[in-house]
Scaffold this motif. Sequence first.
Motif, PDB file in Angstrom:
ATOM      1  N   LEU A   1      10.548  -3.347  -1.218  1.00  0.00           N
ATOM      2  CA  LEU A   1      10.819  -3.688   0.182  1.00  0.00           C
ATOM      3  C   LEU A   1      10.258  -2.619   1.118  1.00  0.00           C
ATOM      4  O   LEU A   1       9.633  -2.942   2.146  1.00  0.00           O
ATOM      5  N   THR A   2      10.445  -1.360   0.765  1.00  0.00           N
ATOM      6  CA  THR A   2       9.933  -0.262   1.585  1.00  0.00           C
ATOM      7  C   THR A   2       8.410  -0.315   1.658  1.00  0.00           C
ATOM      8  O   THR A   2       7.816  -0.130   2.732  1.00  0.00           O
ATOM      9  N   LYS A   3       7.780  -0.611   0.540  1.00  0.00           N
ATOM     10  CA  LYS A   3       6.323  -0.754   0.525  1.00  0.00           C
ATOM     11  C   LYS A   3       5.880  -1.922   1.405  1.00  0.00           C
ATOM     12  O   LYS A   3       4.903  -1.820   2.159  1.00  0.00           O
ATOM     13  N   ALA A   4       6.613  -3.007   1.335  1.00  0.00           N
ATOM     14  CA  ALA A   4       6.271  -4.176   2.147  1.00  0.00           C
ATOM     15  C   ALA A   4       6.383  -3.873   3.633  1.00  0.00           C
ATOM     16  O   ALA A   4       5.541  -4.292   4.437  1.00  0.00           O
ATOM     17  N   GLN A   5       7.400  -3.122   4.011  1.00  0.00           N
ATOM     18  CA  GLN A   5       7.598  -2.784   5.422  1.00  0.00           C
ATOM     19  C   GLN A   5       6.518  -1.843   5.933  1.00  0.00           C
ATOM     20  O   GLN A   5       6.246  -1.809   7.140  1.00  0.00           O
ATOM     21  N   ALA A   6       5.884  -1.107   5.025  1.00  0.00           N
ATOM     22  CA  ALA A   6       4.901  -0.102   5.434  1.00  0.00           C
ATOM     23  C   ALA A   6       3.512  -0.677   5.646  1.00  0.00           C
ATOM     24  O   ALA A   6       2.623   0.023   6.142  1.00  0.00           O
ATOM     25  N   GLY A   7       3.296  -1.942   5.277  1.00  0.00           N
ATOM     26  CA  GLY A   7       1.971  -2.546   5.402  1.00  0.00           C
ATOM     27  C   GLY A   7       2.014  -3.846   6.169  1.00  0.00           C
ATOM     28  O   GLY A   7       3.080  -4.332   6.546  1.00  0.00           O
ATOM     29  N   ALA A   8       0.844  -4.419   6.400  1.00  0.00           N
ATOM     30  CA  ALA A   8       0.755  -5.637   7.211  1.00  0.00           C
ATOM     31  C   ALA A   8       0.061  -6.793   6.505  1.00  0.00           C
ATOM     32  O   ALA A   8       0.115  -7.924   6.993  1.00  0.00           O
ATOM     33  N   ASP A   9      -0.579  -6.553   5.363  1.00  0.00           N
ATOM     34  CA  ASP A   9      -1.356  -7.594   4.698  1.00  0.00           C
ATOM     35  C   ASP A   9      -0.427  -8.560   3.965  1.00  0.00           C
ATOM     36  O   ASP A   9       0.090  -8.245   2.895  1.00  0.00           O
ATOM     37  N   VAL A  10      -0.249  -9.756   4.520  1.00  0.00           N
ATOM     38  CA  VAL A  10       0.673 -10.719   3.928  1.00  0.00           C
ATOM     39  C   VAL A  10       0.112 -11.331   2.645  1.00  0.00           C
ATOM     40  O   VAL A  10       0.880 -11.831   1.819  1.00  0.00           O
ATOM     41  N   THR A  11      -1.191 -11.300   2.460  1.00  0.00           N
ATOM     42  CA  THR A  11      -1.754 -11.891   1.252  1.00  0.00           C
ATOM     43  C   THR A  11      -1.539 -11.006   0.030  1.00  0.00           C
ATOM     44  O   THR A  11      -1.492 -11.508  -1.094  1.00  0.00           O
ATOM     45  N   SER A  12      -1.400  -9.709   0.227  1.00  0.00           N
ATOM     46  CA  SER A  12      -1.129  -8.820  -0.900  1.00  0.00           C
ATOM     47  C   SER A  12       0.366  -8.759  -1.215  1.00  0.00           C
ATOM     48  O   SER A  12       0.754  -8.542  -2.371  1.00  0.00           O
ATOM     49  N   MET A  13       1.226  -8.969  -0.213  1.00  0.00           N
ATOM     50  CA  MET A  13       2.676  -9.021  -0.410  1.00  0.00           C
ATOM     51  C   MET A  13       3.235 -10.112   0.520  1.00  0.00           C
ATOM     52  O   MET A  13       3.546  -9.839   1.682  1.00  0.00           O
ATOM     53  N   PRO A  14       3.355 -11.328   0.029  1.00  0.00           N
ATOM     54  CA  PRO A  14       3.771 -12.434   0.899  1.00  0.00           C
ATOM     55  C   PRO A  14       5.134 -12.264   1.550  1.00  0.00           C
ATOM     56  O   PRO A  14       5.387 -12.862   2.599  1.00  0.00           O
ATOM     57  N   ILE A  15       6.006 -11.445   0.981  1.00  0.00           N
ATOM     58  CA  ILE A  15       7.303 -11.216   1.616  1.00  0.00           C
ATOM     59  C   ILE A  15       7.131 -10.652   3.030  1.00  0.00           C
ATOM     60  O   ILE A  15       7.993 -10.825   3.895  1.00  0.00           O
ATOM     61  N   ARG A  16       5.994 -10.005   3.293  1.00  0.00           N
ATOM     62  CA  ARG A  16       5.726  -9.474   4.631  1.00  0.00           C
ATOM     63  C   ARG A  16       5.697 -10.575   5.688  1.00  0.00           C
ATOM     64  O   ARG A  16       6.057 -10.352   6.847  1.00  0.00           O
ATOM     65  N   ALA A  17       5.271 -11.763   5.295  1.00  0.00           N
ATOM     66  CA  ALA A  17       5.217 -12.870   6.249  1.00  0.00           C
ATOM     67  C   ALA A  17       6.612 -13.249   6.718  1.00  0.00           C
ATOM     68  O   ALA A  17       6.791 -13.736   7.841  1.00  0.00           O
ATOM     69  N   VAL A  18       7.615 -13.022   5.879  1.00  0.00           N
ATOM     70  CA  VAL A  18       9.009 -13.253   6.263  1.00  0.00           C
ATOM     71  C   VAL A  18       9.520 -12.098   7.108  1.00  0.00           C
ATOM     72  O   VAL A  18      10.148 -12.289   8.154  1.00  0.00           O
TER      73      VAL A  18
END
Length: 229
Positions: free
Chosen positions: A197-214
């Motif tokens: 989750l922390t890694k997801a919050q630190a980036g913007a690329d939704v294709t590498s971590m789709p949870i970012r889109a949420v």
Amino acid sequence: MQLHQYTDARALNTDFAAKLVNLLQEAIATRGQAYLVVSGGRTPTALFNALSAADLPWQHVTILLADERFVPVDAPDSNERLVKANLLTAKAAKAEFISLYAPAASAEEAIADVLPRINALPVFDAVILGMGEDGHTASLFPCSAELNAGLAPDAPAVLAVNPTTAPHQRISLSLPRLLNTRQLFIHLVGQSKLEVLTKAQAGADVTSMPIRAVLQQPDVDVAVMYAAN
């Protein structure tokens, strides 16, 4: 996004079940029916057990999955089988369940039967998502060719997905259908999930971590329900 941290999974599940009961009760009082979207896997099993014992007019609650493996409903890997065994039992046995599975030669062919079921539904009252170590959620996998289609603003409510890093074809609700809800929860247990989750919050690329889109969308309240163990 709000992060709710608990001392352990038992405390998390007790509070989470109470929050869900309140949301469902409000929905029933407001429109006579409540709509709850859940996820499969091991993490939510204890939550399902707690929720199934809640005093609710369950006959006015409709439950469906965020995603499903394209396997028969009695197969060991079926999320529907897990939900029916752990949530649609005890007091919650009266709830209506809408399946994401339909017998067909492939997940793509099953969509013709599944899509009308989901298109008929109004805004959800609560959506509970999990998150994989690769940052996928529902069956929106970073490895799948269908990811961009599932994240698109004009995506259909459900789509077939062919992950390359996980077994089975999948049928998944799309991002816009998942976000069409009053409240969205991300249910996480384990220190490794907090690191993802922390890694997801630190980036913007939704294709590498789709949870970012949420996490990055501005229109729906997102609550992360987390316990380390």
